[in-house]
Design a protein around this motif. Sequence first.
Motif, mmCIF file in Angstrom:
data_model
loop_
_atom_site.group_PDB
_atom_site.id
_atom_site.type_symbol
_atom_site.label_atom_id
_atom_site.label_comp_id
_atom_site.label_asym_id
_atom_site.label_seq_id
_atom_site.Cartn_x
_atom_site.Cartn_y
_atom_site.Cartn_z
ATOM 1 N N PRO A 1 -4.603 27.610 -7.161
ATOM 2 C CA PRO A 1 -5.714 28.071 -8.006
ATOM 3 C C PRO A 1 -5.597 27.604 -9.458
ATOM 4 C CG PRO A 1 -4.940 29.853 -6.602
ATOM 5 C CD PRO A 1 -3.958 28.731 -6.454
ATOM 6 N N ALA A 2 -4.383 27.568 -9.991
ATOM 7 C CA ALA A 2 -4.204 27.138 -11.378
ATOM 8 C C ALA A 2 -4.576 25.662 -11.549
ATOM 9 C CB ALA A 2 -2.763 27.370 -11.821
ATOM 10 N N LEU A 3 -4.213 24.840 -10.576
ATOM 11 C CA LEU A 3 -4.534 23.422 -10.654
ATOM 12 C C LEU A 3 -6.027 23.186 -10.443
ATOM 13 C CD1 LEU A 3 -1.496 21.952 -8.694
ATOM 14 C CD2 LEU A 3 -1.886 21.873 -11.156
ATOM 15 N N LEU A 4 -6.622 23.971 -9.563
ATOM 16 C CA LEU A 4 -8.068 23.861 -9.354
ATOM 17 C C LEU A 4 -8.828 24.270 -10.614
ATOM 18 C CD1 LEU A 4 -8.308 25.295 -5.726
ATOM 19 C CD2 LEU A 4 -8.719 22.927 -6.433
ATOM 20 N N ALA A 5 -8.329 25.310 -11.287
ATOM 21 C CA ALA A 5 -8.974 25.754 -12.530
ATOM 22 C C ALA A 5 -8.823 24.705 -13.623
ATOM 23 C CB ALA A 5 -8.359 27.081 -12.981
ATOM 24 N N LYS A 6 -7.684 24.048 -13.657
ATOM 25 C CA LYS A 6 -7.462 22.994 -14.658
ATOM 26 C C LYS A 6 -8.424 21.830 -14.453
ATOM 27 C CE LYS A 6 -3.772 20.169 -16.665
ATOM 28 N NZ LYS A 6 -2.337 19.795 -16.592
ATOM 29 N N ASP B 1 -6.708 15.574 -9.432
ATOM 30 C CA ASP B 1 -6.780 15.922 -10.850
ATOM 31 C C ASP B 1 -7.913 15.092 -11.447
ATOM 32 O OD1 ASP B 1 -5.751 13.356 -11.295
ATOM 33 O OD2 ASP B 1 -3.720 14.053 -11.616
ATOM 34 N N HIS B 2 -7.992 15.011 -12.757
ATOM 35 C CA HIS B 2 -9.147 14.350 -13.367
ATOM 36 C C HIS B 2 -9.251 12.862 -13.052
ATOM 37 C CE1 HIS B 2 -9.174 18.021 -15.907
ATOM 38 N NE2 HIS B 2 -10.466 17.799 -15.923
ATOM 39 N N TYR C 1 0.834 -1.206 0.000
ATOM 40 C CA TYR C 1 0.000 0.000 0.000
ATOM 41 C C TYR C 1 0.862 1.248 0.000
ATOM 42 C CZ TYR C 1 -3.734 3.255 1.164
ATOM 43 O OH TYR C 1 -4.633 4.288 1.142
ATOM 44 N N TRP C 2 0.470 2.209 -0.831
ATOM 45 C CA TRP C 2 1.221 3.452 -0.980
ATOM 46 C C TRP C 2 0.212 4.585 -1.139
ATOM 47 C CZ3 TRP C 2 4.710 4.611 -5.848
ATOM 48 C CH2 TRP C 2 5.271 5.881 -5.716
ATOM 49 N N ASN C 3 0.062 5.360 -0.085
ATOM 50 C CA ASN C 3 -0.885 6.472 -0.065
ATOM 51 C C ASN C 3 -0.241 7.687 -0.733
ATOM 52 O OD1 ASN C 3 -2.669 8.540 0.494
ATOM 53 N ND2 ASN C 3 -2.837 8.090 2.673
ATOM 54 N N TYR C 4 -0.768 8.071 -1.889
ATOM 55 C CA TYR C 4 -0.145 9.169 -2.644
ATOM 56 C C TYR C 4 -0.618 10.560 -2.221
ATOM 57 C CZ TYR C 4 -4.409 8.993 -5.639
ATOM 58 O OH TYR C 4 -5.686 9.000 -6.129
ATOM 59 N N GLU C 5 -1.526 10.657 -1.261
ATOM 60 C CA GLU C 5 -2.147 11.947 -0.959
ATOM 61 C C GLU C 5 -1.131 13.022 -0.565
ATOM 62 O OE1 GLU C 5 -5.537 12.007 1.573
ATOM 63 O OE2 GLU C 5 -6.827 11.429 -0.107
ATOM 64 N N GLN C 6 -0.195 12.681 0.322
ATOM 65 C CA GLN C 6 0.754 13.699 0.762
ATOM 66 C C GLN C 6 1.616 14.185 -0.390
ATOM 67 O OE1 GLN C 6 0.798 15.141 3.884
ATOM 68 N NE2 GLN C 6 2.082 16.585 2.758
ATOM 69 N N GLY C 7 1.982 13.298 -1.282
ATOM 70 C CA GLY C 7 2.782 13.707 -2.430
ATOM 71 C C GLY C 7 2.053 14.717 -3.301
ATOM 72 N N TYR C 8 0.759 14.505 -3.503
ATOM 73 C CA TYR C 8 -0.025 15.466 -4.283
ATOM 74 C C TYR C 8 -0.150 16.797 -3.551
ATOM 75 C CZ TYR C 8 -1.486 12.722 -8.309
ATOM 76 O OH TYR C 8 -1.497 12.038 -9.497
ATOM 77 N N ARG C 9 -0.361 16.746 -2.257
ATOM 78 C CA ARG C 9 -0.457 17.991 -1.481
ATOM 79 C C ARG C 9 0.844 18.783 -1.576
ATOM 80 N NH1 ARG C 9 -2.498 14.583 2.735
ATOM 81 N NH2 ARG C 9 -4.776 14.493 2.706
ATOM 82 N N ASP C 10 1.972 18.068 -1.512
ATOM 83 C CA ASP C 10 3.275 18.734 -1.585
ATOM 84 C C ASP C 10 3.469 19.449 -2.920
ATOM 85 O OD1 ASP C 10 3.827 17.802 0.931
ATOM 86 O OD2 ASP C 10 5.091 16.131 0.257
ATOM 87 N N GLN C 11 2.776 18.978 -3.968
ATOM 88 C CA GLN C 11 2.871 19.610 -5.279
ATOM 89 C C GLN C 11 1.847 20.731 -5.473
ATOM 90 O OE1 GLN C 11 3.444 16.705 -8.654
ATOM 91 N NE2 GLN C 11 3.225 15.184 -7.026
ATOM 92 N N GLY C 12 1.064 20.994 -4.444
ATOM 93 C CA GLY C 12 0.108 22.087 -4.519
ATOM 94 C C GLY C 12 -1.290 21.693 -4.918
ATOM 95 N N TYR C 13 -1.518 20.412 -5.188
ATOM 96 C CA TYR C 13 -2.863 19.979 -5.570
ATOM 97 C C TYR C 13 -3.820 20.160 -4.393
ATOM 98 C CZ TYR C 13 -1.140 17.935 -9.898
ATOM 99 O OH TYR C 13 -0.592 17.749 -11.143
ATOM 100 N N GLY C 14 -5.004 20.671 -4.701
ATOM 101 C CA GLY C 14 -6.013 20.905 -3.679
ATOM 102 C C GLY C 14 -6.044 22.330 -3.172
ATOM 103 N N ARG C 15 -4.982 23.111 -3.507
ATOM 104 C CA ARG C 15 -4.983 24.503 -3.042
ATOM 105 C C ARG C 15 -4.444 25.484 -4.085
ATOM 106 N NH1 ARG C 15 -0.599 22.014 -0.529
ATOM 107 N NH2 ARG C 15 1.416 23.040 -0.850
#
Length: 332
Positions: free
Chosen positions: A208-213, A308-309, A192-206
Motif C-alpha cells: 500500500p505504501a508503494l502504491l500510494a507513492k 513505480d513512476h 534480455y533481463w526481465n525485472y518484473e519478478q525482482g520488483y514483485r519480490d520487493q513488494g511493488y504492485g501490492r
Amino acid sequence: MARFSDTRRWTRFTLTMVAAALFVCAAFLAAAYLLDPYDTGRSPLALKEGVRPQGPRTAAASRGRDPAFDSAIFGNSHVQLLSPERLDAATGLRFVSLIAPATRPKEVLTIMDWFLRHRRQAPKVMVVGIDWGWCTVDPALPNDKPFPFWLFSRSTAEYLVGLMRYDLLEEMLRRVGYILSENPARGRPDGYWNYEQGYRDQGYGRDPALLAKLQQHAETGGGNLEGPFPAALALESLMKRAPAETVLLLLRTPVYATGLPKPGTANAKADAACRSAFEGLATRRPHTVLVDWKKDRPELHDPDLFFDHTHYRQPVAKLIEADIAAAIGTVR
C-alpha cells in the motif's frame, strides 16, 4: 663496517621483493589479458564464445561484439523490458539488449561506441532510450554509479590498468571454469533481463505504501529549461561514425501519469525543451525517428501497468515494441 653490510642486505632484500612483486603483477596481467575474462576479443587465443551469467555492465563487452546481432537496444532499466525476441519477430532483424541499469548518457554512449566499433557490417537499427538523464545541461555527462569504462576503452593501456583489480582474481577462476567446462552456464547472448519478478519480490504492485507513492507527483522533466543539451549533441556526434543507412530510433520512455509534466510549469518547459533537442537530431540525421511515449495516453493512468513512476510492466513494453517496429518500417 657491520652497519654498512646490514644496509646492503636490506637493499638487496628490498630490491628482490620489488622485483618479485613486479614479476607477480606482470604474470597476473599477462594471464588476465590472455584469458580475456569478459570476452572483449582482445586476447590472441581462440577462446570459448560468450561469458558466464553476470551483470550487464561487464557482459555488454561480449554481447556488443557478437556478429549474430545486427541491431541493438541501448539505455538503462527504462528500456530493460523491451524484448529482443519480440522485436526480432516483428521486424525480421536480430536485436541484442545492451542495457545497463542505473546508467546515464555517458555510459550508454560508451557501449554504443563499442557496438559500432565491432560491426563487420552496417548495423540495421539502434534503439536508444531517452529519459530525463539525457536532458542534463552538464557537458561532463556525470554518472553517479560505478561503471567499467576501461573495459570498453579504445586504449590498450587503459584496459590493462583496468585489469589490475583485486576482484579480477575471482573472475579469472570463473573464466577458467567457463572455458574448460563442456557445457558451462552462459549469460543470455541477447542480454534480455526481465525485472518484473525482482520488483514483485520487493513488494511493488501490492504494498500500500508503494502504491500510494505512485500516486504522488514526480518531477521528470530534467530541469534544463533552455539548454544546451550536450547529451543530444554527443549522440549526434557519435552517430556520424555510423553508416548513414543505420536507423537511429530515439525512444522517449514512458512515465506513469503522475510523472507527466503539468502544463504551464517549469517542469513542462524543461521537458519540452529536451524533447525539442532530440526532435532536432531526428530531423537533421537521415534514417532517424523519434518515438515519444512520454505523453498522455490511457495506459499511463493504469497503476497495474507500472511498478513505480518510470518502470512499466510487460503490457506496456509490448505496446512500445509495436510502435518501434512500425517506426522502423517508415524509415528503412
